[in-house]
Write an enzyme that holds these catalytic residues in place. Sequence first.
Site, PDB file in Angstrom:
ATOM      1  N   GLY A  45       0.808  -1.246   0.000  1.00  0.00           N
ATOM      2  CA  GLY A  45       0.000   0.000   0.000  1.00  0.00           C
ATOM      3  C   GLY A  45       0.818   1.261   0.000  1.00  0.00           C
ATOM      4  N   THR A  46       1.914   1.315  -0.053  1.00  0.00           N
ATOM      5  CA  THR A  46       3.057   2.040  -0.544  1.00  0.00           C
ATOM      6  C   THR A  46       3.073   3.522  -0.854  1.00  0.00           C
ATOM      7  OG1 THR A  46       3.528  -0.023  -1.603  1.00  0.00           O
ATOM      8  CG2 THR A  46       4.855   1.770  -2.262  1.00  0.00           C
TER       9      THR A  46
END
Lengths: 205, 261, 215
Positions: free
Chosen positions: C19-20
């Site tokens: 989710g970066t």
Amino acid sequence: MSDPSSINGGICVAMTGKDCVAIACDLRLGSQSLGVSNKFEKIFPFGHVFLGLTGLATDVLTLSEVFRYKTNLYKLREDRYIEPQTFTQLVSSTLYEKRFGPYFTGPIVAGINSKTGKPYIAGFDLIGCIDEAKDFVVSGTASEQLFGMCESLYEPNQESEDLFETISQALLNSADRDALSGWGAVVYIIKKNEVIKRYLKTRQD
Amino acid sequence: MAGLSFENYQRNQFLSSRTNGTPKATSTGTTIVGVKFNGGVVIAADTRSTQGPIVANKNCAKLHRMAPRIWCAGAGTAADTEEVTKLVGSNLELHSLYAGRAPRVVSALQMLKQHLFKYQGHVGAYLIVAGVDPTGAHLFSIHAHGSTDVGFYQSLGSGSLAAMAVLEANWKPELTKEEAMTLAADAIEAGIWNDLGSGSNVDLCVMEVGKDAAYLRNHRTPNVREPKQQSYKFARGTTGILSQRVLDVCQVEEQVVDVEA
Amino acid sequence: MNGIQVDINGLKRGEVNLGTSIMAVTFKDGVILGADSRTTTGAYIANRVTDKLTRVHEKIWCCRSGSAADTQAVADIVQYYLDLYTTQFGEPSTKAAASIFKSLCYENKDNLTAGIIVAGYDDKNKGEVYSIPLGGSIHKQPYAIAGSGSTFIYGYCDKNFKDNMAKDEAIDFIKHSLSQAIKWDGSSGGVIRMVVLTAEGAERLIFYPDDYEQL
């Protein structure tokens, strides 16, 4: 209530005792609530190994013949009957081969290893996960009832005649609380050099 | 695994369209952990397997041997963890025979993740891979879709949150072997007590650099069943019998005899 | 799928998600990659010290976002191709590496959830950044940002990016950018990892929450 493994109904149970094992099943074959046959045996002997198959009846028959075929070839190749431990692996790999299109059965294996003389039982899920128990294994539409009965009735190291009473009562009383099981019962008492097959008196409703 | 058969697939699709759902496979429910320590790594697991809400096995083994010094803890679909571990285990042995070297943990990791990725998560194996090889001690985790993680401590399965809470609270750098064993077992116990999918005993496997792996089956048994105070044994003759038959189990020996005409 | 609107389906059930917040920035001496370290399965943080900066060649690295399994598989394949390429033709260019990434992401777009930034240094072209978003297109940029957290820092990065920054200046730029991304994005967090790619090689940096939270 009506997933593929509980259309036809039926139960199976195996237990270990002192130098003996027992395996038992009911005799009902149904189609949902309709009783179809009271002669549908779910235990199949392969040499001195016994295989109990519950679940979808078409798969019970198919698998029993698959294993008849495979154990006959085994006997031909090895010039001896298959041992319970070996047969358990055979069942596992045969079921896992159909991982993404399984047979809807819950097999159980019972037998005495002819080399060591030790009792052996095992159960499986429908894709071949081995459940190696040292006390008892159960399967079928009344498996929850069987778990309860066995958990309370079972005690280790029983003589074959006492084991017969225990497994019979476990099976009978489980079947009586399952609408899809019953209509007769068979018990095999297996000792190293003797196998007794008994048909039980049961309710017929 | 080239031999998987989809023979029954269409039939089963039809069957499940006519019925409500399909039977569930055995799941390991499970708490599994791995902890690295100075000069090695330890993995641990609980011993409960479940089918839905039913405990299928109270003392099953979730620690799998892939090579003598590479072990694997499995969560998820029980049959899948067993089979994938067996498959990669034998390929690993062939590989080490071919290369003439001890198998490496990274090889096991790569083979597992490529296999799982190929099956796009349908092979439901969640694994913690650990072991020692000529390059040292290693600890990895793999998810069913084929992703891998590295770390000093890992936890997986339905009880992973309980176990991770213990690991996060008590882990410190430079653990000794004994400390790591205690930490791993404590983390599993957290799963056993607080997660419904996990229970019974703690299995442990300690792998130390340059030593044989020590598999400690039932390292902790905090759930021993109280022996029954009385017996439910039925008197012989309780069960009614319709008929009985003694089956022939003696092996038949055949002999060819010349018959004079 | 109707050909115009591509159905970028979400992650498969239970899949591990990156989710970066990731970015890569060119600077005077080369290029710097930066990333947070959070991976999630649903609401659970499966790994809080993830390394999303992945080596595919000595001085060609990538930032991964999307499905962890997909991006790892793609990066593994690219690493393999570049190894092979090196033995046959010598050092690959960043563009060649990015092109392999693109081919894999484009040809398999229906089965992949992978947003990748490729960054590398080669002596001819110096530092380069290629962004390869979901559909498998490829964009050469002076800097690139991606991942769920990147949405919060488009404005900040646009305002503050300068060509030919010094190394410390570029590191500060990334640190400030990712700090904001992590702050506002729930699925980004942990430490900030960086890799500096220059003629000298690759240098790894790590910044803990104490270092970046109250910048």
